[in-house]
Design an enzyme around this catalytic site. Structure first.
Site, PDB file in Angstrom:
ATOM      1  N   TYR A  53      28.918  38.961  41.163  1.00 44.70           N
ATOM      2  CA  TYR A  53      28.946  37.968  42.240  1.00 44.70           C
ATOM      3  C   TYR A  53      29.947  36.850  41.963  1.00 44.70           C
ATOM      4  O   TYR A  53      29.888  35.783  42.571  1.00 44.70           O
ATOM      5  CB  TYR A  53      27.549  37.369  42.441  1.00 44.70           C
ATOM      6  CG  TYR A  53      26.512  38.402  42.795  1.00 44.70           C
ATOM      7  CD1 TYR A  53      26.346  38.840  44.108  1.00 44.70           C
ATOM      8  CD2 TYR A  53      25.716  38.985  41.812  1.00 44.70           C
ATOM      9  CE1 TYR A  53      25.405  39.799  44.439  1.00 44.70           C
ATOM     10  CE2 TYR A  53      24.772  39.957  42.128  1.00 44.70           C
ATOM     11  CZ  TYR A  53      24.626  40.358  43.448  1.00 44.70           C
ATOM     12  OH  TYR A  53      23.692  41.317  43.763  1.00 44.70           O
ATOM     13  N   SER A  54      30.882  37.086  41.058  1.00 47.85           N
ATOM     14  CA  SER A  54      31.810  36.047  40.621  1.00 47.85           C
ATOM     15  C   SER A  54      32.845  35.730  41.690  1.00 47.85           C
ATOM     16  O   SER A  54      33.694  36.566  42.014  1.00 47.85           O
ATOM     17  CB  SER A  54      32.511  36.495  39.337  1.00 47.85           C
ATOM     18  OG  SER A  54      33.594  35.639  39.038  1.00 47.85           O
ATOM     19  N   ASN A  55      32.825  34.510  42.214  1.00 38.55           N
ATOM     20  CA  ASN A  55      33.871  34.076  43.133  1.00 38.55           C
ATOM     21  C   ASN A  55      35.234  34.074  42.450  1.00 38.55           C
ATOM     22  O   ASN A  55      36.261  34.284  43.093  1.00 38.55           O
ATOM     23  CB  ASN A  55      33.560  32.671  43.660  1.00 38.55           C
ATOM     24  CG  ASN A  55      32.404  32.661  44.639  1.00 38.55           C
ATOM     25  OD1 ASN A  55      32.006  33.694  45.162  1.00 38.55           O
ATOM     26  ND2 ASN A  55      31.854  31.486  44.879  1.00 38.55           N
ATOM     27  N   ILE A  73      36.354  36.230  40.281  1.00 37.50           N
ATOM     28  CA  ILE A  73      36.903  37.588  40.339  1.00 37.50           C
ATOM     29  C   ILE A  73      37.580  37.815  41.695  1.00 37.50           C
ATOM     30  O   ILE A  73      38.721  38.296  41.776  1.00 37.50           O
ATOM     31  CB  ILE A  73      35.798  38.634  40.092  1.00 37.50           C
ATOM     32  CG1 ILE A  73      35.386  38.639  38.608  1.00 37.50           C
ATOM     33  CG2 ILE A  73      36.238  40.024  40.533  1.00 37.50           C
ATOM     34  CD1 ILE A  73      36.428  39.193  37.656  1.00 37.50           C
ATOM     35  N   THR A  75      31.468  40.748  46.925  1.00 45.64           N
ATOM     36  CA  THR A  75      32.521  40.138  46.116  1.00 45.64           C
ATOM     37  C   THR A  75      33.345  41.192  45.385  1.00 45.64           C
ATOM     38  O   THR A  75      34.585  41.144  45.385  1.00 45.64           O
ATOM     39  CB  THR A  75      31.886  39.163  45.111  1.00 45.64           C
ATOM     40  OG1 THR A  75      31.326  38.057  45.840  1.00 45.64           O
ATOM     41  CG2 THR A  75      32.905  38.637  44.116  1.00 45.64           C
TER      42      THR A  75
END
Length: 314
Positions: A70-72, A74, A107
């Protein structure tokens, strides 16, 4: 290569009017940094600004970084690579996702669509990402890559928040409280460091942790910002640990209900990982009397809207 500076915009500081805020005798605004770039959104634009310039000056051909599903960061790194001519490589926590693209988060799907090569690591190997030997191996394996840490948090990333802090001081010179979501701590550190540059009265900067047991971030934020936790001064900050719900990337019923309430009241979308918990933490602080009457509160919208699944759009 195009400059990221050319697309950095002065984003609106939007007033939020509601009887609840009138009742508490406070003024509230939301800083709409979700509008600062179509794909490299929110705080990630500030974090990547100087790092991309450095990568270009070093002659690097690709960007390599780390993150969870869920890393923004990335998603933003993949978008930056697509837009500015870098290949991108992402090492993702969770090898169970390697052969199950149907289970990828929005994401990860966005990152993949923007050309990022995804490498999935088990959690034990992922913990090695900050070890010197692992870093050296990556440098040898990917010599043309500029390596960004998890969340993009480094000294160049912190520098990117000077302009944002100056914007806030121009738009609301006498703000008293600022709430921001916290993942790796870089955004909070940048806001702490530069907010004091543009004021002559104490500011309260509140970071709402989005993951459990996040107190380990405090020394890192202190080091990057140069300001100790709970220290008196022009930039007084706290890391709030009680509003993360069930943990990173998870919305419990209260946080979900808060997000839906906010979106219905103000017609402003929130992301389901970061800004949802920032809003939840702010409202809980308001309800428990932690924000005194007369306060002027800014809520920092750090973007991340690619993390919304289609059925959650408003």
């Amino acid at each position: 290569m195009k400059s990221l500076n050319t697309l950095q915009e002065f984003t609106p500081l939007t007033p939020l009017n509601h009887p609840l805020f009138d009742e508490k005798a406070i003024q509230v605004w939301i800083k709409r940094d979700d509008l600062n770039h179509p794909t490299i959104q929110g705080n990630k634009l500030h974090k990547l600004k100087y790092n991309l310039a450095e990568a270009g000056q070093l002659g690097k051909k690709s960007l390599l970084t780390f993150g969870g599903a869920y890393s923004n960061h990335i998603a933003a790194t993949a978008a930056a690579g697509y837009s500015y001519g870098f290949k991108t490589i992402g090492f993702i926590r969770g090898d169970e996702l390697a052969n199950q693209p149907e289970k990828w988060s929005p994401t990860l799907q966005t990152a993949y669509q923007n050309g990022m090569q995804l490498h999935f690591l088990n959690r034990m190997d992922y913990r090695q990402k900050t070890r010197a030997h692992f870093f050296q191996q990556l440098q040898q394996q990917f010599p043309d890559s500029y390596i960004l840490p998890e969340g993009g948090t480094n000294n160049l990333a912190i520098q990117g928040f000077e302009e944002l802090s100056q914007q806030l001081a121009m738009q609301c010179p006498d703000w008293t409280h600022l709430y921001s979501a916290v993942g790796t701590g870089g955004t909070l550190a940048g806001l702490i460091k530069f907010s004091a540059f543009f004021c002559n009265q104490p500011r309260h900067i509140l970071g709402v942790a989005t993951l459990k047991q996040a107190s380990y971030l405090i020394p890192t934020i202190e080091q990057l910002s140069g300001v100790r936790h709970n220290q008196q001064g022009l930039a007084q900050w706290q890391l709030l640990l009680d509003y993360c719900g069930q943990g990173y990337g998870k919305e419990n019923s209260e946080i979900y209900a808060t997000r839906k309430w906010f979106e219905e009241q103000f017609d402003i979308p929130l992301d389901p990982v970061y800004t949802n918990k920032m809003i939840y933490g702010f409202l809980e602080q308001l309800a428990t009397g932690n924000i005194p009457p007369g306060s002027k509160v800014i809520l920092y919208h750090s973007g991340g809207l690619q993390g919304r699944s289609p059925e959650k759009q408003i």
